[in-house]
Design a protein around this motif. Structure first.
Motif, PDB file in Angstrom:
ATOM      1  N   ALA A 149      -2.468  -2.734   0.300  1.00 29.53           N
ATOM      2  CA  ALA A 149      -1.154  -3.255  -0.068  1.00 29.53           C
ATOM      3  C   ALA A 149      -0.824  -2.699  -1.444  1.00 29.53           C
ATOM      4  N   MET A 150       0.458  -2.409  -1.684  1.00 33.32           N
ATOM      5  CA  MET A 150       0.797  -1.713  -2.929  1.00 33.32           C
ATOM      6  C   MET A 150       2.156  -2.120  -3.468  1.00 33.32           C
ATOM      7  N   THR A 151       2.205  -2.395  -4.763  1.00 37.80           N
ATOM      8  CA  THR A 151       3.436  -2.571  -5.513  1.00 37.80           C
ATOM      9  C   THR A 151       3.116  -2.363  -6.986  1.00 37.80           C
ATOM     10  N   LYS A 152       4.090  -1.937  -7.759  1.00 37.70           N
ATOM     11  CA  LYS A 152       3.920  -1.677  -9.195  1.00 37.70           C
ATOM     12  C   LYS A 152       2.759  -0.722  -9.464  1.00 37.70           C
ATOM     13  N   ASN A 153       2.508   0.224  -8.535  1.00 36.79           N
ATOM     14  CA  ASN A 153       1.448   1.223  -8.677  1.00 36.79           C
ATOM     15  C   ASN A 153       0.050   0.613  -8.655  1.00 36.79           C
ATOM     16  N   LYS A 154      -0.067  -0.599  -8.172  1.00 40.95           N
ATOM     17  CA  LYS A 154      -1.371  -1.235  -8.035  1.00 40.95           C
ATOM     18  C   LYS A 154      -1.668  -1.441  -6.557  1.00 40.95           C
TER      19      LYS A 154
END
Length: 224
Positions: A149-154
């Motif tokens: 899972a990915m958001t804000k490059n994390k």
């Protein structure tokens, strides 16, 4: 470039934080006036096609714009219409759906790709970014035989998935939920919690093979 560099991709897949693109390199996106984005069936199930105006030049749409295929060389960016909605640096395409309320469900056939991202993004997300690299997109990705899972490059590893032929995406705008769904069970595999502030749309990144979308579907029973 159509895809991240090798070093960047390795960092992303390892779940490490990679510096975000500078805000000075972002371009504002202005949507064409009067365009219709949201389409529903008689039972009010979300239906959408992929929006060619947003598609990176390495992506070809097919099957009446419900599928997308990645071309390694692609089209010379100077040979596609220049408009502010198009992704110029990353192999991304949006769905023609502006969603600002409600609970929605769609599925994606992923069996012919080994590297992709799928989820949702703000309609006005900067076109210099890639889905998952900023705070205006929330996606599930697959690469090197692993889900995340990915958001804000994390990135956060998503386990117990394997490589199904088809997966589902559940979006509950009002509850702030984007979920990856096992279509065989069916069950929710992983949930991303979000505080949505602006309208979103289906979003896809592709660096190998092809994806086929399936919308206008009823949400499977038992998903919470």
């Amino acid at each position: 470039m159509a895809a991240p560099s090798t070093a960047t991709r390795l960092c992303l897949l390892a779940g490490r934080t990679v510096s975000r693109l500078s805000a000075t390199h972002r371009r504002a996106v202005t949507l064409a006036a009067g365009r219709s984005f949201l389409s529903t069936s008689s039972r009010n199930y979300l239906q959408f096609r992929l929006d060619e105006r947003t598609a990176h030049s390495s992506l070809d749409l097919f099957k009446k714009n419900t599928g997308v295929i990645y071309r390694l060389l692609g089209v010379d960016p100077s040979h596609v219409p220049n408009n502010p909605e198009r992704f110029r640096d990353w192999a991304v395409v949006f769905g023609e759906g502006q969603i600002s309320s409600g609970r929605h469900y769609w599925e994606v056939t992923v069996k012919k790709s080994q590297e992709f991202r799928l989820g949702v993004a703000e309609v006005l997300m900067p076109r210099d970014d890639c889905v998952g690299t900023n705070g205006s997109s929330w996606v599930f990705g697959y690469a090197q035989r692993k889900w995340f899972a990915m958001t804000k490059n994390k990135t956060v590893p998503v386990t117990l998935v394997g490589k199904p032929d088809r997966v589902g995406i559940l979006l509950d705008f009002d509850a702030g939920v984007v979920a990856l769904v096992d279509t065989d069970k069916p069950r929710i595999i992983y949930t991303i919690k979000v505080q949505f502030k602006d309208p979103v749309c289906p979003a896809f990144g592709l660096w190998d093979g092809e994806l086929l979308t399936h919308s206008g579907l009823e949400e499977p029973e038992g998903l919470k």
